[in-house]
Enzyme design. Structure first.
Site, PDB file in Angstrom:
ATOM      1  CG  HIS A 127      -2.029  -1.000   1.146  1.00  0.00           C
ATOM      2  ND1 HIS A 127      -2.908  -1.218   2.173  1.00  0.00           N
ATOM      3  CD2 HIS A 127      -2.398  -1.864   0.164  1.00  0.00           C
ATOM      4  CE1 HIS A 127      -3.750  -2.176   1.837  1.00  0.00           C
ATOM      5  NE2 HIS A 127      -3.459  -2.589   0.628  1.00  0.00           N
ATOM      6  NE  ARG A 153      -6.682 -11.394   4.168  1.00  0.00           N
ATOM      7  CZ  ARG A 153      -7.044 -11.157   2.901  1.00  0.00           C
ATOM      8  NH1 ARG A 153      -6.143 -11.119   1.949  1.00  0.00           N
ATOM      9  NH2 ARG A 153      -8.307 -10.973   2.579  1.00  0.00           N
ATOM     10  CE  LYS A 203      -8.998  -3.835   5.660  1.00  0.00           C
ATOM     11  NZ  LYS A 203      -8.315  -5.108   5.749  1.00  0.00           N
TER      12      LYS A 203
END
Ligand SMILES: NC(=O)c1ccc[n+]([C@@H]2O[C@H](COP(=O)([O-])OP(=O)(O)OC[C@H]3O[C@@H](n4cnc5c(N)ncnc54)[C@H](O)[C@@H]3O)[C@@H](O)[C@H]2O)c1
Length: 328
Positions: free
Chosen positions: A77, A159, A95
């Site tokens: 990000h 994840r 986010k």
């Protein structure tokens, strides 16, 4: 700038497809970018008017992109958002936009100096049920708020490049900070990496605020229950937001402790009505995307979203620091 904001989106995975659907409905989705050839082929077929690329720099260099939407994995990000802001594009980034306070401050500095919007995707803040919780707290309906806790558990999605704190906790944390409108003075976390070394699957967080309120978050993708729940305990009433419920998203319990005069200070409990107010079924993501478009159009407080995002990253950083030093 043309009337309809021209958006380029990077990241077309599980979540990116929802963002693309909304931005395509609401404005002009011009460019699509993904590292995966398979995803690019799938989206090229679906969004025939959009240009598709695997090269983020090509998207940034395009002069028909006003804003960039980033829905790639968390560690990417910050570099992608920084490059987009440096290229003069407004940025909506999933986010959290960065994993360090210093990086988030740099992004905010870039956005502010260039008059650009930097909006982190704190989806739950747009959920009508969270708006209801805020309304109840601010109106004093619950009495003094004592504690808030979040349960965000399920079996999967496992994840491997972001832990449960950064993947799941960011949601609850954004809500806790929004509801209580305070920054915690204590933020600690414990957890374990059972599946992927260095990536915690189960995390318990504790927050204490200057007002004395406390909060807790249980975050896990190794759990038998699918829970998406936030509970607020007030002295007079208690309220639960359960996102797994179809209709009764918010339940208000007229339950609380009290001290009848005849018991000389002994605590008793009382239970009254339990009811569920009507909660609008508007899609939170649609409301969130609309908010981004209105901020770019000059409506609303564009600095607030970025600074709220910074507050979340600050607490995540504290929690992460305590997570890695805590005994497993
Ligand atoms: N707001 C929410 O409720 C919500 C829900 C799920 C995920 N998310 C967030 O969305 C983001 C994406 O999650 P996901 O579940 O869609 O992941 P995903 O793995 O399904 O998709 C990520 C996509 O990004 C692509 N990608 C990776 N690096 C890239 C790069 N440098 N340039 C272009 N494409 C790149 C990958 O090929 C993949 O298609 C994460 O930040 C996640 O935290 C938010």
């Amino acid at each position: 700038m043309t009337e309809r904001l021209r958006v380029g989106q990077a990241g077309l995975g599980y979540w990116g497809r929802n963002l693309a659907r909304n931005f395509d409905d609401l404005t002009d989705l011009r460019w699509l970018c993904d590292a995966s050839e398979e995803r690019r082929a799938e989206f090229a077929e679906r969004y025939t008017d959009a240009r598709v690329t695997g090269d983020f720099d090509e998207l940034l260099a395009a002069d028909d992109v006003d804003a960039v939407v980033i829905a790639t994995p968390v560690p990417t990000h910050y570099p992608l958002a920084r490059a987009a802001l440096a290229a003069g594009k407004h940025v909506f980034v999933e986010k959290p936009p960065a994993m360090q306070v210093a990086e988030m401050e740099e992004l905010i500095g870039l956005a502010e100096s260039r008059g650009l919007v930097l909006m982190p995707g704190h989806l739950l803040l747009y959920h009508p049920a969270v708006q209801k919780l805020k309304e109840l707290i601010d109106a004093g309906e619950l009495g003094e708020v004592l504690c808030v806790y979040g349960n965000r558990q399920n079996l999967g999605i496992v994840r491997t490049n972001e832990n449960a704190l950064w993947s799941l906790g960011v949601h609850d944390l954004s809500v806790v900070l929004y509801l209580l409108d305070e920054d915690p003075e204590i933020a600690t976390a414990n957890g374990r990496d059972f599946l992927t070394p260095g990536v915690e699957d189960v995390v318990f967080c504790y927050l204490r605020f200057p007002s004395g309120k406390i909060a807790h978050m249980h975050l896990s993708w190794l759990d038998p229950h699918k829970m998406r729940k936030i509970t607020v305990v007030g002295r007079e009433k208690m309220v639960v937001f359960d996102d797994m419920e179809l209709e009764r998203k918010v339940t208000i319990y007229e339950k609380g402790p009290w001290q009848p005069t005849e018991t000389y200070g002994e605590w008793q409990t009382q239970t009254g009505d339990i009811f569920s107010p009507k909660i609008s079924s508007d899609e939170p993501l649609r409301l969130e995307c609309r908010h981004f478009l209105s901020l770019v159009a000059g409506e609303g407080d564009r600095l607030k979203v970025a600074h709220d995002g910074l507050a979340v990253v600050r607490v995540l950083e504290q929690l992460q620091a305590s997570l890695v030093t805590a005994p497993a």
